[in-house]
Scaffold this active site. Structure first.
Site, PDB file in Angstrom:
ATOM      1  N   HIS A 147       0.903  -1.177  -0.085  1.00  0.00           N
ATOM      2  CA  HIS A 147       0.060  -0.089   0.030  1.00  0.00           C
ATOM      3  C   HIS A 147       0.864   1.132  -0.029  1.00  0.00           C
ATOM      4  O   HIS A 147       2.033   1.069   0.496  1.00  0.00           O
ATOM      5  CB  HIS A 147      -0.844  -0.075   1.089  1.00  0.00           C
ATOM      6  N   ARG A 150       1.089   6.047   4.442  1.00  0.00           N
ATOM      7  CA  ARG A 150       0.379   5.998   5.466  1.00  0.00           C
ATOM      8  C   ARG A 150       0.598   6.711   6.750  1.00  0.00           C
ATOM      9  O   ARG A 150       2.001   7.001   6.896  1.00  0.00           O
ATOM     10  CB  ARG A 150      -0.219   4.575   5.942  1.00  0.00           C
ATOM     11  N   THR A 153       0.726   3.621  12.598  1.00  0.00           N
ATOM     12  CA  THR A 153      -0.227   2.919  13.287  1.00  0.00           C
ATOM     13  C   THR A 153      -0.538   3.179  14.578  1.00  0.00           C
ATOM     14  O   THR A 153       0.711   4.058  14.931  1.00  0.00           O
ATOM     15  CB  THR A 153       0.113   1.218  13.345  1.00  0.00           C
ATOM     16  N   ASP A 274      -1.551 -11.131   3.936  1.00  0.00           N
ATOM     17  CA  ASP A 274      -1.100 -10.666   5.207  1.00  0.00           C
ATOM     18  C   ASP A 274      -0.391 -11.732   5.947  1.00  0.00           C
ATOM     19  O   ASP A 274      -0.119 -12.676   5.528  1.00  0.00           O
ATOM     20  CB  ASP A 274      -2.708 -10.401   5.857  1.00  0.00           C
ATOM     21  N   LYS A 388      13.596  -6.482  10.102  1.00  0.00           N
ATOM     22  CA  LYS A 388      12.902  -7.327   9.239  1.00  0.00           C
ATOM     23  C   LYS A 388      13.515  -8.939   8.873  1.00  0.00           C
ATOM     24  O   LYS A 388      12.797  -9.749   8.970  1.00  0.00           O
ATOM     25  CB  LYS A 388      12.960  -6.703   7.776  1.00  0.00           C
TER      26      LYS A 388
END
Length: 640
Positions: A147, A150, A153, A274, A388
């Site tokens: 995506h 943004r 979160t 996901d 990661k």
């Protein structure tokens, strides 16, 4: 619930309610209402009886969905299709869109610093797209895209506010440059798409059409239209719509891809886009923490000198404010609707617009110096790589297994065979084969897992190939903490505390072993993407390496089962004699040494399938460990 949809992309780019304040809509309240649900242009909610006539319309929805699948996608504009020559006198359609994509969005901050934001970096190409080798043409393409940019979160925002609170409480400061903190207010939203993220998804759709328009064809054919899916998070779904809008704009509003499937992210749902379905998985934060203790020590000492009362401010807080600089800067970007390469009503490009750096960025170095160990941006970028690696990468026993489901779907599409997967694939979803263009929108965690499972971004010769990962050893951590994923659900990101200096030293050594090729900024920036091209090559194609010979020394022994015989297996050698594969991530051609590719990055489809042993076998078995919670530990938010 997993469901399908045939929603058309909005003519305006989709973003969040909070982000809509960044848009300039002129004097058109109807256009503004598309983005702002509080706009007075929106009709107020009517009583049920006043809406009774709508019931008849609802009854027609099943018929409408059928029609969307089987009838032509009629253009919304009466303008004739755009001809290549009309787009630019001295440049092709592809050249124009790629020039737009390659132009860095104006954020008022050094590009090197932007790139150091790693998984929070705005999209930029990691390489220059190279056309297929002579004699080859793309006959099928697969896009897996994150995506767009943004807001942070809720978990990230909480840690940012905590770090800011520590500094604000330490006023007054020894350096007047910090005085702004007393007046600074954090005003961002949570997790939703922002204008820059919407624009870069739009750009991606335009680039995709410009490169692969030949797969759509001059006339409508349902099998040639992109098959688009998205994981069910608003920022992911909106990114898919914005991509479709860019694709439509590049086609001169002739073709409008539909978002056909939205995959549920609720606990217990199977979702290959996901990474929140492995309860026993825990991120190992030890190596990242050990690295940051040294990597951000210089920045921490400087801040302590300026704010001596901030005694509890630590390296974790430095890291959070570095991320805050990125988030706040990205949110300050304002688009220019006139920057659209086609009609203004189609959307706009990230190459237009402008932004300004967050005042929080002034707390740190103004430049990125990769060879300076004391440079906080260099340390921040490297820490993201380490995080990661030990979260969903090869450094975690249950990291790569979360990418197995998508690869199983990819192999099915490449070979036009039903999916063979016992992990995260939802067998009940609509999953057509034989399409020319597949498009999937996802999260960074899932994409990192896919890269790890496929074998990208690290050298198998160093003994860390996914298919050879062992339980234990320097690569497989103990999973000592939980991490916040860029997925549909969140868990608290716990601070990792080493038991002693020896444990810290051990974790620092593990961190130093993470390959330099594993770089989050080249893998999963906002709107980052992996493209898998299936190529058809004629007799003129000369492989750049003898190992590309489709009749080479491939071992088919593992394909034999109790119902097979050697003659039957040998016949499979001729099934894809002229079919090849290559992979690009953020436009950088991947070497694919694991399937015998040469300098052109191309390997035969048969060898590519063969190379994915982890996804086809090892990962399928390891998946069972995702649900092997230790005795006495209950699941919480799909975590053991």
């Amino acid at each position: 619930m997993t469901y399908t949809t045939d929603r058309q992309p909005s003519p305006c780019l989709k973003t969040s309610k909070e982000a809509s304040t960044h848009f300039h809509h002129g004097d058109d309240p109807e256009r503004a209402s598309l983005l702002d649900p509080t706009s007075p242009a929106r009709p107020s909610r009517r009583p049920f009886r006043a809406r009774a006539p709508l019931l008849a319309i609802l009854l027609l929805i099943p018929l409408a969905l059928w029609g969307a699948r089987h009838l032509p996608h009629l253009p919304r504009s009466s303008r004739p299709p755009v001809q290549l020559a009309d787009m630019a006198k001295n440049a092709s359609l592809q050249d124009e869109w790629e020039a737009i994509q390659n132009e860095t969005a104006s954020l008022g901050i050094a590009r090197g610093v932007q790139r150091s934001w790693s998984n929070y970096s705005p999209y930029y190409p990691a390489g220059s797209y190279e056309s297929p080798p002579e004699g080859c043409v793309v006959d099928q393409v697969h896009l897996l895209q994150r995506h767009g940019a943004r807001f942070p979160t809720s978990g990230s925002e909480g840690r940012i506010l905590q770090a800011l609170g520590k500094l604000k409480a330490a006023a007054p400061y020894e350096d007047p440059a910090f005085a702004f903190l007393e007046r600074f207010r954090w005003m961002l939203g949570q997790a939703d798409l922002i204008p820059l993220g919407a624009a870069q998804s739009f750009d991606a759709g335009g680039v995709h059409y410009s490169r692969y328009a030949h797969l759509v064809g001059p006339e409508y054919n349902a099998d040639q239209m992109p098959f688009v899916r998205a994981s069910d998070a608003s920022r992911v779904v909106d990114s898919a719509h914005n991509w479709s809008a860019g694709f439509a704009a590049a086609s001169g509003n002739r073709w409008h891809p539909l978002l056909s499937v939205i995959i549920d992210e609720n606990v217990g749902a199977n979702n290959t886009l996901d990474d929140n379905w492995c309860p026993a998985h825990n991120a190992d934060r030890g190596p990242e923490t050990a690295f940051l203790i040294r990597g951000l020590s210089a920045a921490l000492e400087r801040i302590h000198r300026i704010a001596p009362k901030a005694t509890t401010f630590d390296t974790d807080d430095v890291r959070e404010l570095l991320g805050a600089c990125a988030f706040d800067t990205l949110a300050r970007w304002v688009p220019d609707p006139s920057s659209s390469p086609s009609a203004p009503e189609d959307g706009y490009s990230s190459s237009g617009g402008h932004g300004s750096p967050s005042p929080l960025c002034a707390l740190f170095s103004p430049s990125f110096e990769s060879d300076d160990e004391s440079n906080e941006w260099a340390s921040y970028a490297r820490a993201a790589d380490i995080e990661k690696w030990f979260d969903v990468g090869p450094g975690n026993k249950l990291g790569p297994v979360q990418g197995v489901g998508y690869i199983a779907e990819l192999l099915a599409r490449l070979t036009d065979k039903p999916v063979e997967d016992g992990t995260s694939t939802d067998a009940g979803l609509y999953f057509p084969l034989g399409r020319r263009m597949y498009v999937d929108f996802s999260h960074e965690g899932a994409m990192n897992a896919v890269y790890a499972a496929m074998g990208l971004f690290y050298d198998a010769e160093e003994g860390v190939a996914v298919s050879g990962l062992k339980d234990g050893g320097i690569w497989a951590g103990e999973g000592e903490g939980e991490g916040e994923e860029d997925g549909g659900a969140e868990v608290a990101k716990k601070k990792h505390k080493h038991k002693n200096k020896e444990a810290e030293k051990k974790d620092r050594k593990r961190a130093s072993k993470v390959p330099e090729t594993w770089r989050a900024r080249d893998m999963v920036p906002f709107s980052g993407r992996m493209v898998v091209e299936r190529l058809k090559c004629d007799a003129s194609y000369a492989p750049s390496s003898p190992s590309n010979d489709d009749m080479g020394d491939l071992d088919f022994e593992d394909e034999l089962d109790s119902n097979s015989d050697l003659d039957a297996v040998k016949k499979k050698k001729d099934k894809y004699p002229d079919t090849y594969v290559r992979v690009l991530v953020d436009d950088a051609l991947q070497p694919l040494a694991f399937c015998g590719a040469g300098e052109d990055g191309v390997c035969s489809l048969k060898k590519f399938v063969k190379s994915q042993k982890f996804a086809r076998k090892t990962g399928q078995k390891r998946w069972e460990k995702c649900f092997a919670c230790k005795s006495g530990i209950k699941k919480r938010k799909n975590k053991c």
